[in-house]
Design a protein around this motif. Structure first.
Motif, PDB file in Angstrom:
ATOM      1  N   GLN A 147      21.845  41.003  38.677  1.00  0.00           N
ATOM      2  CA  GLN A 147      20.863  40.124  39.318  1.00  0.00           C
ATOM      3  C   GLN A 147      21.196  39.893  40.784  1.00  0.00           C
ATOM      4  O   GLN A 147      20.309  39.663  41.594  1.00  0.00           O
ATOM      5  CB  GLN A 147      20.807  38.776  38.595  1.00  0.00           C
ATOM      6  CG  GLN A 147      20.207  38.855  37.221  1.00  0.00           C
ATOM      7  CD  GLN A 147      20.279  37.531  36.482  1.00  0.00           C
ATOM      8  OE1 GLN A 147      20.744  36.526  37.010  1.00  0.00           O
ATOM      9  NE2 GLN A 147      19.832  37.536  35.238  1.00  0.00           N
ATOM     10  N   THR A 148      22.484  39.957  41.120  1.00  0.00           N
ATOM     11  CA  THR A 148      22.940  39.716  42.488  1.00  0.00           C
ATOM     12  C   THR A 148      22.753  40.937  43.377  1.00  0.00           C
ATOM     13  O   THR A 148      22.515  40.812  44.572  1.00  0.00           O
ATOM     14  CB  THR A 148      24.430  39.313  42.483  1.00  0.00           C
ATOM     15  OG1 THR A 148      24.596  38.199  41.620  1.00  0.00           O
ATOM     16  CG2 THR A 148      24.921  38.955  43.854  1.00  0.00           C
ATOM     17  N   ALA A 149      22.862  42.130  42.777  1.00  0.00           N
ATOM     18  CA  ALA A 149      22.783  43.371  43.557  1.00  0.00           C
ATOM     19  C   ALA A 149      21.375  43.598  44.091  1.00  0.00           C
ATOM     20  O   ALA A 149      20.397  43.390  43.381  1.00  0.00           O
ATOM     21  CB  ALA A 149      23.204  44.551  42.690  1.00  0.00           C
ATOM     22  N   LEU A 162      26.341  46.057  46.780  1.00  0.00           N
ATOM     23  CA  LEU A 162      26.439  44.612  46.944  1.00  0.00           C
ATOM     24  C   LEU A 162      27.761  44.252  47.567  1.00  0.00           C
ATOM     25  O   LEU A 162      28.662  45.080  47.668  1.00  0.00           O
ATOM     26  CB  LEU A 162      26.274  43.887  45.609  1.00  0.00           C
ATOM     27  CG  LEU A 162      27.372  44.056  44.567  1.00  0.00           C
ATOM     28  CD1 LEU A 162      28.296  42.846  44.608  1.00  0.00           C
ATOM     29  CD2 LEU A 162      26.763  44.145  43.187  1.00  0.00           C
ATOM     30  N   HIS A 163      27.859  43.012  47.982  1.00  0.00           N
ATOM     31  CA  HIS A 163      29.107  42.471  48.494  1.00  0.00           C
ATOM     32  C   HIS A 163      29.616  41.480  47.456  1.00  0.00           C
ATOM     33  O   HIS A 163      28.849  40.671  46.935  1.00  0.00           O
ATOM     34  CB  HIS A 163      28.901  41.789  49.843  1.00  0.00           C
ATOM     35  CG  HIS A 163      28.594  42.767  50.930  1.00  0.00           C
ATOM     36  ND1 HIS A 163      27.319  43.191  51.209  1.00  0.00           N
ATOM     37  CD2 HIS A 163      29.413  43.430  51.777  1.00  0.00           C
ATOM     38  CE1 HIS A 163      27.355  44.065  52.190  1.00  0.00           C
ATOM     39  NE2 HIS A 163      28.609  44.232  52.554  1.00  0.00           N
ATOM     40  N   LEU A 220      29.925  49.568  45.468  1.00  0.00           N
ATOM     41  CA  LEU A 220      28.839  50.444  45.019  1.00  0.00           C
ATOM     42  C   LEU A 220      28.748  50.395  43.496  1.00  0.00           C
ATOM     43  O   LEU A 220      29.718  50.032  42.824  1.00  0.00           O
ATOM     44  CB  LEU A 220      29.110  51.878  45.480  1.00  0.00           C
ATOM     45  CG  LEU A 220      29.216  52.087  46.990  1.00  0.00           C
ATOM     46  CD1 LEU A 220      29.705  53.501  47.285  1.00  0.00           C
ATOM     47  CD2 LEU A 220      27.889  51.825  47.653  1.00  0.00           C
ATOM     48  N   PRO A 221      27.611  50.800  42.925  1.00  0.00           N
ATOM     49  CA  PRO A 221      27.490  50.802  41.466  1.00  0.00           C
ATOM     50  C   PRO A 221      28.577  51.618  40.768  1.00  0.00           C
ATOM     51  O   PRO A 221      29.042  51.228  39.703  1.00  0.00           O
ATOM     52  CB  PRO A 221      26.108  51.408  41.225  1.00  0.00           C
ATOM     53  CG  PRO A 221      25.335  51.093  42.454  1.00  0.00           C
ATOM     54  CD  PRO A 221      26.346  51.147  43.572  1.00  0.00           C
ATOM     55  N   VAL A 222      29.015  52.719  41.376  1.00  0.00           N
ATOM     56  CA  VAL A 222      30.056  53.553  40.752  1.00  0.00           C
ATOM     57  C   VAL A 222      31.422  52.860  40.758  1.00  0.00           C
ATOM     58  O   VAL A 222      32.321  53.264  40.033  1.00  0.00           O
ATOM     59  CB  VAL A 222      30.166  54.943  41.422  1.00  0.00           C
ATOM     60  CG1 VAL A 222      28.903  55.741  41.228  1.00  0.00           C
ATOM     61  CG2 VAL A 222      30.522  54.811  42.889  1.00  0.00           C
TER      62      VAL A 222
END
Length: 90
Positions: free
Chosen positions: A34-36, A42-43, A52-54
């Motif tokens: 929800q934050t990304a 995101l930070h 990063l998602p990875v």
């Protein structure tokens, strides 16, 4: 067992499906999603490092500990009907 170390810093609840970021801070998977932003980068809400998602990994050990904490919190006392088990109950 207290929830102190198992609480998500975003929702302040017992972590659900905890994921760790590259910086090693851990949050609920749903809170991070929800934050990304839409691009997934995101930070970290704690230290502001880019992630990063990875970079996100499921924290299986913490998930197991959170599940045990929830079971302990929800345990019903056999001596006090309708009461949650406490330290002094045996």
């Amino acid at each position: 067992m207290t929830q102190g170390g198992f609480t998500c810093a975003i929702c302040f609840e017992l972590m659900s499906s905890p994921v760790s970021l590259k910086c090693q801070h851990t949050f609920c998977q749903s809170c991070i999603e929800q934050t990304a932003p839409l691009n997934g980068t995101l930070h970290c809400p704690m230290c502001r490092k880019r992630s990063l998602p990875v970079d996100r990994t499921e924290n299986k050990m913490l998930r197991a500990m959170c599940e045990l904490a929830k079971e302990a919190h929800d345990a019903q006392c056999p001596h006090h009907a309708g009461q949650v088990m406490d330290y002094y109950c045996s």
